[in-house]
Design a protein around this motif. Structure first.
Motif, PDB file in Angstrom:
ATOM      1  N   SER A  12       6.567  11.153  -0.334  1.00 34.34           N
ATOM      2  CA  SER A  12       6.459   9.898   0.411  1.00 34.34           C
ATOM      3  C   SER A  12       6.462   8.690  -0.507  1.00 34.34           C
ATOM      4  CB  SER A  12       5.174   9.900   1.254  1.00 34.34           C
ATOM      5  OG  SER A  12       5.188  10.965   2.182  1.00 34.34           O
ATOM      6  N   ASP A  28       8.512   6.087  -2.992  1.00 30.31           N
ATOM      7  CA  ASP A  28       9.886   5.644  -3.220  1.00 30.31           C
ATOM      8  C   ASP A  28      10.174   5.621  -4.722  1.00 30.31           C
ATOM      9  OD1 ASP A  28       8.819   3.301  -4.307  1.00 30.31           O
ATOM     10  OD2 ASP A  28       9.417   2.015  -2.638  1.00 30.31           O
ATOM     11  N   THR A  79       5.748   4.986   1.075  1.00 31.77           N
ATOM     12  CA  THR A  79       6.545   4.537   2.215  1.00 31.77           C
ATOM     13  C   THR A  79       5.717   4.694   3.486  1.00 31.77           C
ATOM     14  OG1 THR A  79       7.537   6.746   2.415  1.00 31.77           O
ATOM     15  CG2 THR A  79       8.710   5.134   1.089  1.00 31.77           C
ATOM     16  N   VAL A  80       5.625   3.605   4.244  1.00 30.40           N
ATOM     17  CA  VAL A  80       4.818   3.615   5.461  1.00 30.40           C
ATOM     18  C   VAL A  80       5.667   3.159   6.642  1.00 30.40           C
ATOM     19  CG1 VAL A  80       2.638   3.236   4.251  1.00 30.40           C
ATOM     20  CG2 VAL A  80       3.966   1.256   5.030  1.00 30.40           C
ATOM     21  N   ASP A  81       5.245   3.574   7.847  1.00 30.81           N
ATOM     22  CA  ASP A  81       5.955   3.145   9.051  1.00 30.81           C
ATOM     23  C   ASP A  81       5.328   1.863   9.592  1.00 30.81           C
ATOM     24  OD1 ASP A  81       3.632   3.867  10.436  1.00 30.81           O
ATOM     25  OD2 ASP A  81       4.442   5.767  11.155  1.00 30.81           O
ATOM     26  N   ARG A 135       1.225   4.162   8.825  1.00 32.50           N
ATOM     27  CA  ARG A 135       1.031   5.564   8.466  1.00 32.50           C
ATOM     28  C   ARG A 135       2.063   5.963   7.416  1.00 32.50           C
ATOM     29  NH1 ARG A 135       0.146   8.714  14.170  1.00 32.50           N
ATOM     30  NH2 ARG A 135       2.029   7.550  14.729  1.00 32.50           N
ATOM     31  N   VAL A 136       1.628   6.796   6.482  1.00 32.14           N
ATOM     32  CA  VAL A 136       2.542   7.286   5.452  1.00 32.14           C
ATOM     33  C   VAL A 136       3.595   8.148   6.127  1.00 32.14           C
ATOM     34  CG1 VAL A 136       2.741   8.715   3.380  1.00 32.14           C
ATOM     35  CG2 VAL A 136       0.764   7.188   3.674  1.00 32.14           C
ATOM     36  N   ARG A 137       4.842   7.894   5.813  1.00 31.42           N
ATOM     37  CA  ARG A 137       5.941   8.610   6.471  1.00 31.42           C
ATOM     38  C   ARG A 137       5.815  10.113   6.233  1.00 31.42           C
ATOM     39  NH1 ARG A 137       9.379   5.101   8.696  1.00 31.42           N
ATOM     40  NH2 ARG A 137       9.474   2.972   7.855  1.00 31.42           N
ATOM     41  N   GLY A 138       5.898  10.861   7.330  1.00 29.94           N
ATOM     42  CA  GLY A 138       5.786  12.315   7.246  1.00 29.94           C
ATOM     43  C   GLY A 138       4.372  12.837   7.404  1.00 29.94           C
ATOM     44  N   HIS A 139       3.387  11.923   7.582  1.00 25.78           N
ATOM     45  CA  HIS A 139       1.985  12.340   7.682  1.00 25.78           C
ATOM     46  C   HIS A 139       1.305  11.522   8.769  1.00 25.78           C
ATOM     47  CE1 HIS A 139       2.219  14.693   3.925  1.00 25.78           C
ATOM     48  NE2 HIS A 139       3.068  13.745   3.580  1.00 25.78           N
ATOM     49  N   ARG A 140       0.974  12.152   9.884  1.00 29.57           N
ATOM     50  CA  ARG A 140       0.489  11.422  11.046  1.00 29.57           C
ATOM     51  C   ARG A 140      -0.971  10.990  10.909  1.00 29.57           C
ATOM     52  NH1 ARG A 140       4.455  11.619  14.514  1.00 29.57           N
ATOM     53  NH2 ARG A 140       3.252  10.674  16.207  1.00 29.57           N
ATOM     54  N   THR A 158       1.906  -0.025  -0.967  1.00 28.58           N
ATOM     55  CA  THR A 158       2.906   0.271   0.058  1.00 28.58           C
ATOM     56  C   THR A 158       4.265  -0.339  -0.264  1.00 28.58           C
ATOM     57  OG1 THR A 158       2.403  -1.683   1.372  1.00 28.58           O
ATOM     58  CG2 THR A 158       1.084   0.290   1.809  1.00 28.58           C
TER      59      THR A 158
END
Length: 357
Positions: A241, A243, A249-251, A255-260, A269
């Protein structure tokens, strides 16, 4: 959802800087909060240069975590690994989590205790007071603000600032950087651009620059950038996650991408905006809102989105002046100084943590 046994969900926050301290404070009554930090205190980081010329200022800007986190668990240690449901500390302690927040910002070496930090500022102040000439290496916001603090409080000191870039304050617009440059020149600061300093050649208080110039100074301060505090994540479940710059990387919900159940906030970030303390505070409040919603079992569609901020920056120039860029508009002088430079937002930041200003 709320635990049917009545136990609170556990939120583990790694990093006790601007973002981590605020999210821990905000959630401490709604969750079982653990704050993992290398040091026992939180520091209002944009006040640290003032503390070098006025050590008593740090009495308000250096705050033990226990002062604002009476209902949280504080773990003084580095975090070294993360699994799907636990954080491992350097002391070998495994701390389970339901939700995890990564807020490790930039790497820095800082004293562990508040007493040691206050003593550090006393020593730095003594170094400045005893010097007739001072070299500052780096022309970003730290170097510019430190030069300004020194020449305002000690106008008889000879201050030289050396910066490897072609202009000062490269993170904001060229006009704002020129305004800061002109202000420093007006205060008799010597500014050398396009050169670096070879500290290995330092001898008898004489420094050599990459351009062949020599600078005489009784002491120096290194004010260059600090690395992102993510190297410890490269062997954890979050390694994919990061870069190419080492940022998480966050949405849009942070939230960290790939981890809910993992959030990333603050300077670590990849959010495309200037890395500023007040934005880290905004990250913390949005993430805290979303964590509260998740803990209460709300639908994920209800989660708040974080919108990257428009460019805005304030760089203090001593106690009364500042240079600011708001969108594309640069301003210098007393007006932006009134906004930041007097108290440096220390009072408002303390109030945000539930403390007296």
């Amino acid at each position: 959802m709320d635990d049917p046994t009545g136990e609170k969900k556990r939120v583990v926050v790694v990093g006790g800087g601007i973002a981590g301290s605020l999210i821990a404070k905000t959630l401490q009554n709604d969750a079982d909060v653990f704050l993992i930090d290398l040091k026992e205190y939180f520091e209002i980081s944009w006040a640290n240069l003032r503390s070098m010329v006025e050590p008593s200022f740090a009495q308000r800007s250096v705050i033990n975590h226990s002062e604002y986190l009476p209902n949280a668990n504080i773990v003084i240690s580095a975090a070294t690994d993360i699994t799907e449901n636990e954080v491992l500390t350097a002391q070998g302690r495994l701390i389970a989590y339901d939700y995890l927040v990564i807020a490790t910002g930039h790497s820095d070496t800082a004293p562990c205790t508040k007493y040691e930090k206050l003593s550090y500022y006393q020593a730095e102040h003594a170094k400045i007071r005893s010097a007739n000439s001072i070299l500052i290496i780096g022309g970003g916001p730290t170097g510019v603000e430190l030069a300004a603090e020194i020449v305002v409080d000690f106008p008889d000191k000879k201050v030289t600032l050396v910066h490897r870039g072609s202009r000062l304050l490269e993170f904001i617009g060229e006009k704002a950087g020129k305004m800061a440059h002109d202000w420093l020149i007006s205060k008799k600061v010597e500014v050398i651009l396009g050169q670096s300093v070879d500290l290995n050649s330092w001898s008898d208080d004489v420094y050599k620059t990459s351009g062949g110039e020599t600078v005489k100074a009784d002491c120096h301060f290194i004010c260059t950038g600090k690395p992102i505090g993510s190297s410890w994540l490269k062997e954890t479940i979050l390694k994919d996650s990061l870069d190419s710059h080492g940022r998480l990387t966050v949405d849009a919900n942070l939230r960290v991408r790939g981890h809910r159940n993992v959030f990333g906030i603050g300077d670590i970030t990849d959010i495309p905006e200037l890395k500023q303390g007040y934005l880290a505070q905004k990250h913390a409040l949005v993430a805290a809102k979303n964590l509260n919603l998740l803990i209460k079992g709300s639908n994920e569609n209800a989660l708040a989105n974080y919108k990257p901020a428009s460019p805005m920056a304030f760089v203090s120039l001593g106690r009364r002046n500042a240079v600011a860029q708001i969108l594309c508009l640069p301003v210098v002088g007393r007006i932006p100084g009134l906004i930041k430079s007097g108290d440096l937002f220390v009072g408002s930041t303390r109030k945000q943590l539930g403390l007296k200003s």
